[in-house]
Design an enzyme around this catalytic site. Structure first.
Site, PDB file in Angstrom:
ATOM      1  N   HIS A  62     106.783  24.254  47.172  1.00 16.39           N
ATOM      2  CA  HIS A  62     107.144  24.067  45.764  1.00 16.39           C
ATOM      3  C   HIS A  62     108.669  24.124  45.644  1.00 16.39           C
ATOM      4  O   HIS A  62     109.300  24.999  46.250  1.00 16.39           O
ATOM      5  CB  HIS A  62     106.503  25.171  44.918  1.00 16.39           C
ATOM      6  CG  HIS A  62     106.736  25.007  43.451  1.00 16.39           C
ATOM      7  ND1 HIS A  62     106.021  24.124  42.671  1.00 16.39           N
ATOM      8  CD2 HIS A  62     107.630  25.597  42.616  1.00 16.39           C
ATOM      9  CE1 HIS A  62     106.452  24.184  41.421  1.00 16.39           C
ATOM     10  NE2 HIS A  62     107.431  25.071  41.353  1.00 16.39           N
TER      11      HIS A  62
ATOM     12  N   HIS B   1     115.195  19.646  49.147  1.00 15.21           N
ATOM     13  CA  HIS B   1     114.400  18.988  50.191  1.00 15.21           C
ATOM     14  C   HIS B   1     114.894  19.375  51.598  1.00 15.21           C
ATOM     15  O   HIS B   1     114.096  19.630  52.499  1.00 15.21           O
ATOM     16  CB  HIS B   1     114.495  17.463  50.028  1.00 15.21           C
ATOM     17  CG  HIS B   1     113.295  16.865  49.377  1.00 15.21           C
ATOM     18  ND1 HIS B   1     113.339  16.180  48.190  1.00 15.21           N
ATOM     19  CD2 HIS B   1     112.000  16.832  49.761  1.00 15.21           C
ATOM     20  CE1 HIS B   1     112.127  15.757  47.865  1.00 15.21           C
ATOM     21  NE2 HIS B   1     111.298  16.145  48.803  1.00 15.21           N
TER      22      HIS B   1
ATOM     23  N   ASN C  87     101.384  25.468  50.698  1.00 13.11           N
ATOM     24  CA  ASN C  87     101.936  24.568  49.695  1.00 13.11           C
ATOM     25  C   ASN C  87     103.446  24.759  49.642  1.00 13.11           C
ATOM     26  O   ASN C  87     103.932  25.874  49.809  1.00 13.11           O
ATOM     27  CB  ASN C  87     101.342  24.888  48.314  1.00 13.11           C
ATOM     28  CG  ASN C  87     101.862  23.962  47.242  1.00 13.11           C
ATOM     29  OD1 ASN C  87     101.816  22.735  47.383  1.00 13.11           O
ATOM     30  ND2 ASN C  87     102.366  24.524  46.159  1.00 13.11           N
TER      31      ASN C  87
ATOM     32  N   SER D 218     108.628  13.042  52.800  1.00 13.45           N
ATOM     33  CA  SER D 218     109.700  13.532  53.678  1.00 13.45           C
ATOM     34  C   SER D 218     109.309  14.857  54.351  1.00 13.45           C
ATOM     35  O   SER D 218     109.709  15.120  55.485  1.00 13.45           O
ATOM     36  CB  SER D 218     111.010  13.673  52.914  1.00 13.45           C
ATOM     37  OG  SER D 218     110.933  14.693  51.950  1.00 13.45           O
ATOM     38  N   ASN D 219     108.519  15.676  53.671  1.00 17.25           N
ATOM     39  CA  ASN D 219     108.060  16.913  54.320  1.00 17.25           C
ATOM     40  C   ASN D 219     107.047  16.612  55.425  1.00 17.25           C
ATOM     41  O   ASN D 219     107.038  17.274  56.466  1.00 17.25           O
ATOM     42  CB  ASN D 219     107.467  17.862  53.278  1.00 17.25           C
ATOM     43  CG  ASN D 219     108.540  18.606  52.524  1.00 17.25           C
ATOM     44  OD1 ASN D 219     109.227  19.458  53.075  1.00 17.25           O
ATOM     45  ND2 ASN D 219     108.728  18.250  51.258  1.00 17.25           N
TER      46      ASN D 219
ATOM     47  N   LEU E 166      94.164  21.725  43.209  1.00 15.31           N
ATOM     48  CA  LEU E 166      92.927  21.664  43.996  1.00 15.31           C
ATOM     49  C   LEU E 166      91.862  22.554  43.355  1.00 15.31           C
ATOM     50  O   LEU E 166      92.168  23.619  42.810  1.00 15.31           O
ATOM     51  CB  LEU E 166      93.215  22.114  45.426  1.00 15.31           C
ATOM     52  CG  LEU E 166      94.103  21.145  46.222  1.00 15.31           C
ATOM     53  CD1 LEU E 166      94.753  21.841  47.410  1.00 15.31           C
ATOM     54  CD2 LEU E 166      93.280  19.941  46.695  1.00 15.31           C
TER      55      LEU E 166
ATOM     56  N   GLY F 213      93.092  30.810  41.355  1.00 13.80           N
ATOM     57  CA  GLY F 213      93.860  31.630  40.423  1.00 13.80           C
ATOM     58  C   GLY F 213      94.954  30.809  39.789  1.00 13.80           C
ATOM     59  O   GLY F 213      94.812  29.613  39.610  1.00 13.80           O
ATOM     60  N   VAL F 214      96.052  31.479  39.498  1.00 14.40           N
ATOM     61  CA  VAL F 214      97.153  30.800  38.808  1.00 14.40           C
ATOM     62  C   VAL F 214      97.788  29.765  39.737  1.00 14.40           C
ATOM     63  O   VAL F 214      98.123  30.094  40.880  1.00 14.40           O
ATOM     64  CB  VAL F 214      98.234  31.836  38.416  1.00 14.40           C
ATOM     65  CG1 VAL F 214      99.347  31.166  37.615  1.00 14.40           C
ATOM     66  CG2 VAL F 214      97.621  32.979  37.650  1.00 14.40           C
TER      67      VAL F 214
ATOM     68  N   GLU G 153     113.406  22.486  52.433  1.00 19.13           N
ATOM     69  CA  GLU G 153     111.956  22.346  52.656  1.00 19.13           C
ATOM     70  C   GLU G 153     111.667  21.804  54.058  1.00 19.13           C
ATOM     71  O   GLU G 153     110.685  22.218  54.697  1.00 19.13           O
ATOM     72  CB  GLU G 153     111.352  21.414  51.608  1.00 19.13           C
ATOM     73  CG  GLU G 153     111.370  21.985  50.202  1.00 19.13           C
ATOM     74  CD  GLU G 153     110.774  21.052  49.166  1.00 19.13           C
ATOM     75  OE1 GLU G 153     110.433  21.531  48.081  1.00 19.13           O
ATOM     76  OE2 GLU G 153     110.643  19.835  49.429  1.00 19.13           O
TER      77      GLU G 153
HETATM   78  C1  GRF Z   1     108.722  18.455  47.428  1.00 15.43           C
HETATM   79  O1  GRF Z   1     109.927  18.710  46.772  1.00 15.43           O
HETATM   80  C2  GRF Z   1     107.751  19.575  47.191  1.00 15.43           C
HETATM   81  O2  GRF Z   1     108.354  20.790  46.957  1.00 15.43           O
HETATM   82  C3  GRF Z   1     107.030  19.122  45.948  1.00 15.43           C
HETATM   83  O3  GRF Z   1     106.924  17.729  46.074  1.00 15.43           O
HETATM   84  C4  GRF Z   1     108.011  17.244  46.859  1.00 15.43           C
HETATM   85  C5  GRF Z   1     107.437  16.354  47.922  1.00 15.43           C
HETATM   86  O4  GRF Z   1     108.428  15.626  48.583  1.00 15.43           O
HETATM   87  N1  GRF Z   1     105.747  19.799  45.827  1.00 15.43           N
HETATM   88  P1  GRF Z   1     108.037  14.706  49.824  1.00 15.43           P
HETATM   89  O5  GRF Z   1     106.919  13.772  49.378  1.00 15.43           O
HETATM   90  O6  GRF Z   1     107.609  15.589  50.950  1.00 15.43           O
HETATM   91  O7  GRF Z   1     109.284  13.939  50.144  1.00 15.43           O
END
Ligand code: GRF
Length: 223
Positions: A113, A177, A111, A16-17, A97, A148-149, A180
């Site tokens: 999260h 979402h 990234n 979806s992103n 990675l 790193g972390v 995001e």
């Molecule tokens: C998102 O919530 C993102 O934060 C996490 O994985 C999810 C991916 O969702 N890392 P999508 O595949 O983009 O719908």
């Protein structure tokens, strides 16, 4: 206007992103173009999303590299380079990675999260962890990835989402979402417009500066 920046997207899931980013990239004046999608899973819904947007997509499961994730990361790096990618976006990519990959695109891997980092960093269950902990506010973070972390890179954008008493993981995840889908295209736009400055791990957004090469985020000292 200069040519759009070539973006590669790493995915593992629903996509979806990726969909939100492709939609933004299709709008007039957006400074990025998604030129390649790479999935580590053959069954990722994101592959269908890429097909719908007409973006080339490749599948690189670690099984195709005899379980050697470093070899897979090197192959991904070469594919992205061959496609002329300058900015990599991890949009629901579920593997850590290698440093080898991360250092190949310095300050140029984003990234997303599903928590307000540094809360609920690491792992794939940040939404469930936030519910279990009982926080009243969570959200999403877009950050730069670097060695790193895990989930410890500098933060570009955060968007808050209040937790409701009747939330379950599905309802909370859906509202995260939605944030995001705004934050990822916005982060890509800011990066591609050369508007990111970093001092150590602190990132600041400046107003448009067309002379800046976005691939080299200028360092600056703390004010
Ligand atoms: C998102 O919530 C993102 O934060 C996490 O994985 C999810 C991916 O969702 N890392 P999508 O595949 O983009 O719908």
């Amino acid at each position: 206007m200069s040519d759009p920046i070539r973006v590669g997207v790493l995915v593992s899931g629903r996509g979806s992103n990726l969909d939100a980013l492709c939609a933004a990239a299709a709008s007039a004046g957006f400074p990025a173009q998604v030129v390649l999608v790479i999935s580590n899973r053959r069954d990722a819904g994101a592959l269908e999303i890429a097909r719908r947007w007409g973006v080339p997509a490749e599948v690189m499961p670690v099984g195709d590299f005899a379980g050697d994730s470093l070899a897979r990361d090197r192959a991904m790096r070469e594919r992205l380079r061959a496609a002329g990618v300058r900015l990599v976006v991890c949009a629901g990519y579920n593997r850590i990675l290698s440093d080898d990959f991360l250092t190949a695109f310095p300050d140029a891997i984003l990234n997303v999260h599903p928590s307000l980092l540094p809360a609920f960093a690491g792992g794939m269950h940040a939404v469930e962890a936030a519910l279990d902990y009982g926080v009243k506010l969570t959200g999403c973070t877009v950050q730069l990835l670097e060695p790193g972390v895990p989930d410890g890179g500098p933060i570009m954008i955060q968007r808050a989402v209040p937790v409701r008493d009747d939330d379950d993981a599905a309802s909370l995840r859906e509202r995260i979402h939605e944030q995001e889908w705004q934050a990822v295209p916005e982060a890509v736009r800011l990066w591609c417009e050369g508007r990111i400055r970093r001092a150590g791990r602190v990132i600041r957004v400046v107003s448009a500066s067309p002379a800046t090469d976005p691939a080299r985020i200028p360092a600056e000292s703390h004010p």
